[in-house]
Design an enzyme around this catalytic site. Structure first.
Site: not given
Ligand SMILES: *Cc1c(COP(=O)(O)O)cnc(C)c1O
Length: 434
Positions: A107
């Site tokens: 993210k």
């Molecule tokens: C947010 C997140 C996900 C999920 O990603 P999405 O885009 O919401 O499907 C998976 N793994 C981690 C570690 C995350 O922080």
């Protein structure tokens, strides 16, 4: 390039307005009006491009001239100041590590890009201050806090469920101060999300404040997630194999970005959406019925989502045609027990420590490959976070301590500062007096 609302009851907007608004006034997600494939030549010569040059090629049609080329290149350079290595584990199985950024989760890419776009848009005009309001089940909060820290004209308010995020995650979102405020909610992630949604509809608040979201519904967080699918291709191209990506999925933003990359011409053979027991999408592919449910708490908590917001974008990408969708997507769900066993197995087999989300991705990939075995396949599961963010889960399973990376060591010593709230009225009061 304009963006339309998937609810089709709101005017089209520019990239800039889509970023500032987050969600369309009719509550629909924004979607690009056109998607132009990139030149064959670009794919043929991708190894001669730096990651930053690739990112620029990928994103420029969506940003168009709303950020001048020079500024956009600067934003990309600041966003991508870390690596995206593909690590080979088993025959036909590799992982794409997305955790080398400041908060050690994928993210960081979207959050850093979005923060810098908002910063640019704020500078170019004397706009009203923007308040970024975001609910997190774990990783979003830290990435957004770090990405937006010190950005002028932007206040960030993060809601997180008390006691339901890991210690490292909590520290990452409660220790920064400055323009970042953490609200510790006595409730679940769904409660946090519901409060955020209510605030976005509350006329007392929106007549007063410029609210925007930093969840993957925002196009400036969603679209840059395409970048690393190209970076993986660059590293795997000379193997001449069919690329199969398994994406640990919660809100389905990451996988949906991979599908956009495919739309741009990136040769991806198949996607696997790997989920924990929050299995709305695997069920949809089985039954054709989309049945949102309250989320269940698991050890892969960033995927505890009972109604994935980006799924409507996926349907749009494949023209709401289920046969077309199934050609490109498989989806499987796994329990916490299976996830723990996978962490152990990966460690024993490849001496690699996966986090619970990556382990779910591994399981989905294994399952797909066992049913569709093919020597021409190269499977890649995304390692979406560093295992250190889930110490309490991972360490007992591998029976070994994990050394703290320096990003984490710095933050773990700091003091948590959060404001406790238990209901919407308290959130409203807080926002109105900010
Ligand atoms: C947010 C997140 C996900 C999920 O990603 P999405 O885009 O919401 O499907 C998976 N793994 C981690 C570690 C995350 O922080």
């Amino acid at each position: 390039m304009n963006f339309y609302s998937l609810n089709k009851k709101a005017p089209k907007v520019s990239f800039k307005e889509a970023v500032i608004k987050g969600l369309a006034p009719d509550k629909g997600l924004y979607f690009p009006e056109k998607i132009k494939s990139l030149a064959k030549d670009f794919f043929n010569h991708i190894e001669y491009f730096s990651n930053k040059e690739i990112a620029f090629e990928v994103i420029k049609q969506f940003v168009s001239d709303e950020i001048p080329e020079k500024e956009l290149k600067k934003i990309i350079k600041e966003t991508l100041n870390f690596d995206f290595p593909v690590v080979f584990l088993e025959e036909n199985i590799a992982t794409l590590e997305l955790f080398h950024g400041p908060t050690m989760a994928f993210k960081d890419v979207g959050a850093r890009f979005m923060a810098r776009c908002l910063d640019y848009f704020n500078k170019s005009k004397s706009r009203k201050k923007v308040t970024v309001l975001v609910a997190t089940s774990g990783d979003t909060g830290g990435a957004v806090a770090s990405g937006f820290l010190g950005v002028k004209g932007v206040d960030v308010v993060i809601l997180y469920p008390s006691g339901k995020v890991s210690d490292v995650q909590e520290k990452q979102l409660t220790t920064l101060g400055k323009n970042i405020t953490a609200l510790e909610v006595n409730g679940t992630f769904d409660d946090c999300q519901a409060m955020v949604k209510t605030a976005f509809l509350d006329t007392d608040i929106i007549s007063n404040k410029n609210l925007t979201s930093a969840n993957s519904i925002n196009v400036a967080r969603w679209l840059p997630q395409m970048f690393y699918f190209f970076f993986a291709y660059k590293q795997l191209k000379n193997k001449h194999k069919d690329l199969i990506f398994s994406i640990p999925s919660g809100n389905f933003g990451n996988i949906c970005a991979g599908m956009m990359a495919q739309k741009l011409g990136l040769p991806i053979k198949h996607f696997i959406a790997s989920t924990n027991v929050n299995d709305v999408v695997p069920n949809y592919l089985k039954t054709g019925k989309y049945n949102p449910k309250p989320s269940k708490q698991t050890i892969s908590n960033a995927m505890d989502v009972g109604d994935p917001s980006n799924f409507v974008r996926i349907l749009e990408i494949y023209n709401h045609n289920d046969n077309e969708l199934k050609k490109h997507l498989s989806s499987y769900s796994f329990t916490d027990d299976e996830t723990r066993k996978a962490i152990k197995l990966i460690k024993d087999k490849s001496n690699y420590v996966a986090d619970p989300h990556g382990a779910v991705g591994y399981l989905g990939l294994k399952k797909y490959l066992s049913e569709n075995s093919n020597n021409d396949s190269q499977g890649i599961f995304l390692e979406t976070a560093h295992p250190v963010k889930f110490l309490d889960v991972v360490e007992p399973v591998i029976n070994q301590t994990i050394k703290l990376p320096k990003q984490i060591e710095k933050v773990i010593k700091k003091k948590k500062i959060a404001i406790s709230i238990s209901n919407y009225e308290q959130l409203k009061k807080f926002l109105l007096k900010m």
